[in-house]
Enzyme design. Structure first.
Site, short mmCIF file in Angstrom:
data_model
loop_
_atom_site.label_atom_id
_atom_site.label_comp_id
_atom_site.label_asym_id
_atom_site.label_seq_id
_atom_site.Cartn_x
_atom_site.Cartn_y
_atom_site.Cartn_z
N GLU A 45 0.83 -1.21 0.00
CA GLU A 45 0.00 0.00 0.00
C GLU A 45 0.87 1.26 0.00
O GLU A 45 0.55 2.25 -0.65
CB GLU A 45 -0.92 0.02 1.23
N GLU A 100 14.55 -3.62 0.91
CA GLU A 100 15.15 -4.94 0.99
C GLU A 100 14.71 -5.78 -0.21
O GLU A 100 13.54 -5.74 -0.59
CB GLU A 100 14.63 -5.58 2.29
N ARG A 103 15.39 -10.81 -4.10
CA ARG A 103 16.23 -11.41 -5.13
C ARG A 103 17.69 -11.50 -4.68
O ARG A 103 18.41 -12.39 -5.09
CB ARG A 103 16.19 -10.58 -6.42
N ARG A 142 4.95 17.89 2.63
CA ARG A 142 3.76 17.83 1.79
C ARG A 142 3.38 16.39 1.45
O ARG A 142 2.21 16.02 1.50
CB ARG A 142 3.98 18.62 0.50
N ARG A 163 -4.23 7.71 4.88
CA ARG A 163 -3.86 6.49 5.61
C ARG A 163 -4.11 6.58 7.11
O ARG A 163 -3.55 5.82 7.88
CB ARG A 163 -2.39 6.16 5.34
#
Lengths: 261, 261, 261, 261
Positions: free
Chosen positions: B81, B94, B97, B185, B194
């Site tokens: 998200e 992180e 792969r 900002r 959120r």
């Protein structure tokens, strides 16, 4: 009346604030392979190899974790080009709606090539020096025009005309000023387009592969660019700060042919 | 074998570096009206009125001239998200792969509402607490699944399977970590979406017009939002740093109904 | 000589190409809840409820999946403001380095308020109509200045001075033209800042809660804005195209107090 | 129970809508030198020379004036990489909070190299084919893990656990779907990083300078890249659409060493 009007060729770039070093790049890059353990000392020693690897493989994001705040003073026709850079740049500029603009106008310095070489092509224009007479003529035209425009500007303001209306006929060589927040990646993108470069020849490329990267000189690039002289000067001043704050990043950028990661 | 596997509800936000204050906002804003004279002391005193004016008139750019560098540790489903915020955010995370992922998995804390209220609508889902039995059941399912997946992961790695292949069946609650560069900002845009908020009632709006802005409490907004609990916790931690570094900006943001400028 | 020089108040916005409808918004939004099955007919009927929900909950991304290509003709001082919109806008503009600029200059129309009301504050300036005399005076100043500047421009060009040098004293009311690619979300962000609005009163808010959304009139907003008249005219023309192509989106934007999602 | 669970290696990219041609690039570019007269027929014939010039001189903005809308179906671990492309991309994705996720999981195809070559370095990992036994073992691990996770997911949902909680242990190879709006420039930036390329040798560069650009083959680049196989497949499918809709742009991109303008 015009004696308070200032004509100058000065283009000013001040670094107001900065949190940037080659170690910033390393910390950000190492989170990929170290995760939580990547939080090492940001004031430590940076490793050239890693930064060169990031640059030449175009891993660009590690170069975004830093902060440069510039204060720039230049004419409007330079800012017009500057503002076309949308990504990784924040701008706050002097307003012609809210502020009486200063009587300060840009004029080309004597050494600036003023004449266009006849027959040179758009996108690859060539420029030639002006004769003393031509230079005087250009300056006299510019100055007359600016003095006249500024006097009319003042007159309208005194008459109560709104600033945003009274400034409509002011020329694009009037000075403005702005704060610019950016990062090493956006600076390199700017430099890649706003510094004059000729195409790097394959033979040079070949040679440079075996030479230490530090001796690849400015002016050799994978991609040619033909910026306007005045924004090139601004770019050169920004580059000096990048070179001072992030010398390994800067060196790797040059070695990668001035292609921003 | 599974005893080295860690289950936790911890969501961590560290501020690694910061160049930000309410004075930064003022310096950037004042270049509009002062031009060259805007370069005042960035450590001086900030004026509440100007910042409130900028916020309530949605002059957003002055809030971009600052720098926050966070180090965040959270599960993948939270980062999924987070990464949808594209503007004013730089990420380095992180890599599955290039790095063997740590055996650390997110489990909901006891107080996290786990159950969905039947009949509640998408976009406005309501959640209810789990019974002790339900909580135990959810945890046991999650933990069994994670342990099994991680053991298979290790086995494949030992067998020489590439990390990017061996991780394909690892669950989205495995922890990851990242550096995040952003500014006030972009932080406010993040918070506006959120953090859970209910719609501010007109009557409250009306009242607040005569009240000092500092007593407008969190939870009243022009626009409702229904974020996932876990990213809300991350947002709350980011908000604390914003409040500490830029208290006037933060207050003005709340007064403007949590609409980012 | 000056009779070939054109003075005009025209601000032109042409829609060159467009792939946009309210159904585009719905298709993009529905992938959240329908996944693969979201691929329904984009030319079908749009549902007002869903679009209003997206807007009032500030789910902004579904409004990005569409395309408007404008061709805009306006003076440089308008483009200077336009280009500050960095996100969701692509620009290609006429170049003063590569093209001889046309002798076409902006002058304010008779009905444009030219005078500043004494004592009005920066950011909330009030403007008043000019008297006939004042209007004539402003126009005569502007026109004289433009004619003089353009004649000097031509003279320098004929003399071989480079276009990028000869244009330095041209005023900011000279016309330029550009292509602009954008989407409904970036257009709404533009409109929210570049159309004049007074603050919507809580009582109006209250009333509108029970009224059909279509009768919320322009001019009532959560946040006030005081744009320059000329960019407001450009914004109004862009809004007409948005209203035509995406009527439900446009209505929901108005109902949400002109706050872009 | 598990027989309704689908395992597949399919990665799907559909072009849902498109307004793009080489003529779009030309129209946008020509506004620089033609201004108002740039509005020629967008369905006309494009000139290779101009587009090659724009590409090799990194004039990027003319490639932004077009529109591609993709619908992409791929596992989460591919979308995780995809979403790191922030500029010129709009995303709307299936939500694990609002939708019950389908029981569809990615497994590597037989020909996908699964094993890591011991001793190969991070950033330049080399991969080797799996033996039949190894392939069977990897698939059996993946499938067991996915079936177990999905069964627990269903069980929790039936029990009333919120979707956003019940999905926490679902693996990153579960399929998701999304709409992606972008343009030719952002597509080229994506391709430059998400398609495998080895460094173009100076000798090849030298040769290509005299050869027609159409015979510069894929795999020769100024900058090497080592993307994950699965996102490379997605990139290849996007490239096909670019090649079909804008063949001259695509050719010029290849000739410029796959460096996005």
């Amino acid at each position: 009346m015009a004696d308070f009007i200032k004509f100058t060729s000065e283009l000013k770039v001040d670094l107001m604030e900065c949190s940037a070093s080659d170690c910033h790049v390393m910390a950000a890059a190492r989170v990929s392979t170290k995760g939580n353990e990547a939080k090492f000392d940001w004031t430590g020693e940076a490793r050239t190899g890693l930064i060169k690897y990031l640059m030449s493989n175009r891993h660009g994001t590690p170069f975004e974790h830093n902060y440069f705040e510039f204060f720039i003073s230049a004419p409007i026709f330079v800012f017009r080009e500057f503002h076309r850079h949308r990504i990784g740049f924040s701008y706050n500029e002097e307003s012609g709606r809210y502020k009486q603009l200063e009587p300060k106008f840009y004029i080309p310095a004597r050494e600036r090539d003023l004449m266009q070489v006849p027959g040179s092509k758009p996108g690859r224009y060539e420029y030639a020096p002006a004769s003393d007479d031509d230079y005087r003529q250009v300056l006299s035209h510019l100055e007359e025009s600016c003095v006249d425009a500024y006097e009319k500007y003042l007159e309208m303001l005194e008459h109560g005309v709104a600033k945003e209306v009274a400034r409509m006929h002011l020329p694009v060589n009037i000075y403005s000023s702005m704060y610019v927040a950016c990062n090493a990646r956006s600076i390199m993108a700017f430099l890649s387009l706003r510094q004059k470069r000729t195409k790097r020849e394959p033979s040079v490329l070949n040679a440079s592969a075996t030479e230490p990267w530090s001796i690849v000189y400015k002016g050799e690039a994978f991609f040619p660019s033909n910026p306007m002289k005045e924004i090139n000067i601004v770019a050169d001043k920004m580059e000096e700060f990048l070179a001072e704050k992030m010398p390994i990043t800067w060196g790797a950028f040059k070695e990668a042919g001035y292609v921003a990661p």
